[in-house]
Write an enzyme that holds these catalytic residues in place. Structure first.
Site, mmCIF file in Angstrom:
data_model
loop_
_atom_site.group_PDB
_atom_site.id
_atom_site.type_symbol
_atom_site.label_atom_id
_atom_site.label_comp_id
_atom_site.label_asym_id
_atom_site.label_seq_id
_atom_site.Cartn_x
_atom_site.Cartn_y
_atom_site.Cartn_z
ATOM 1 N N ARG A 104 2.562 -2.380 3.687
ATOM 2 C CA ARG A 104 1.662 -1.893 2.995
ATOM 3 C C ARG A 104 1.311 -0.685 3.110
ATOM 4 N NH1 ARG A 104 -4.557 -4.472 4.101
ATOM 5 N NH2 ARG A 104 -4.213 -3.328 6.270
ATOM 6 N N THR A 108 -2.918 3.258 -0.311
ATOM 7 C CA THR A 108 -3.620 2.423 -1.411
ATOM 8 C C THR A 108 -4.256 1.190 -1.382
ATOM 9 O OG1 THR A 108 -1.418 1.881 -2.065
ATOM 10 C CG2 THR A 108 -2.298 4.364 -2.762
ATOM 11 N N ASP A 200 -3.457 -7.030 14.262
ATOM 12 C CA ASP A 200 -2.484 -6.895 13.154
ATOM 13 C C ASP A 200 -1.517 -7.394 13.384
ATOM 14 O OD1 ASP A 200 0.822 -5.579 12.940
ATOM 15 O OD2 ASP A 200 -0.489 -4.322 11.498
ATOM 16 N N ASP A 203 2.160 -6.125 14.443
ATOM 17 C CA ASP A 203 2.798 -5.781 15.865
ATOM 18 C C ASP A 203 1.893 -6.753 17.782
ATOM 19 O OD1 ASP A 203 2.083 -3.112 15.537
ATOM 20 O OD2 ASP A 203 0.454 -2.623 14.867
#
Length: 209
Positions: A104, A108, A200, A203
């Site tokens: 990602r 944006t 996340d 992670d």
């Protein structure tokens, strides 16, 4: 329109609750990703077509059933989807596995493709795209678009946690793809992360943060 199935099984709710805790260890988080993926897959495969075959038990010949056709292919979105695939393979060890690499763009929030490798007969199989998080829906939509461009039509999407915004985007972009969700959360924050979420997933699976 897409069929959207949100899991209501107590085991899934319990395990996702443990995953949400910030003090859950990397190993425990990783194990839970695999376990919850396996439980979601159990529901997602409920309507697979079956065919009758004749077999012989130790006592008699009889008619049994098996999954019809070329069977299944799991396609994790790298990197976080890999441990979901591991859990599903515990349930369906003969499934083939493809891989789609997307990351990602943090400015944006849109996906960028960097890798795609699929079995040569993927277009003949039921495809289960897996990614722990359905946040903006950009990565999932892009991955499924990529699969369709390769002639694949029988596609399902499985995730652990989803935001309403991601579900809406994915179901509008691909109304023929059923979506199976471990938990439908409240919303996205201004950075595109799911709330309350679990952080996340990549992670936390790999201990990189």
């Amino acid at each position: 329109m897409s069929k959207v199935v949100v899991m209501d099984h107590p085991l899934i709710k319990h395990k996702i609750g443990i995953m949400r805790r910030k003090n859950t260890s990397t190993k425990e988080f990783r194990d839970l990703v695999s376990e919850v993926a396996m439980l979601i897959c159990y529901e997602a495969t409920r309507e697979l077509p079956l065919t009758d075959i004749e077999i012989e038990t130790p006592l008699v010949k009889t008619i049994a059933q098996e999954i019809e056709g070329k069977k299944l292919c799991i396609v994790p979105i790298l990197r976080a989807g890999l441990h979901m695939a591991d859990g599903i393979l515990n349930l369906i060890p003969n499934a083939k596995v493809g891989h789609i690499g997307l990351y990602r763009n943090e400015e944006t929030l849109e996906p960028v493709e960097y890798f795609c490798k699929l079995p040569v007969d993927a277009s003949e199989r039921e495809i289960f795209v897996v990614d722990p998080m359905l946040a903006t829906g950009g990565s999932a939509s892009a991955a499924i678009t990529l699969l369709k461009e390769k002639g694949i039509s029988k596609i399902h999407f499985l995730c652990l946690i989803a935001a309403p915004e991601g579900v809406k985007r994915l179901s509008q972009a691909h109304p023929d793809v059923d979506i199976f969700i471990g938990s439908l959360d409240e919303r996205l924050n201004e950075h595109g992360y799911i709330l309350p979420g679990l952080g996340d997933a990549g992670d936390r699976i790999y201990g990189t943060k």
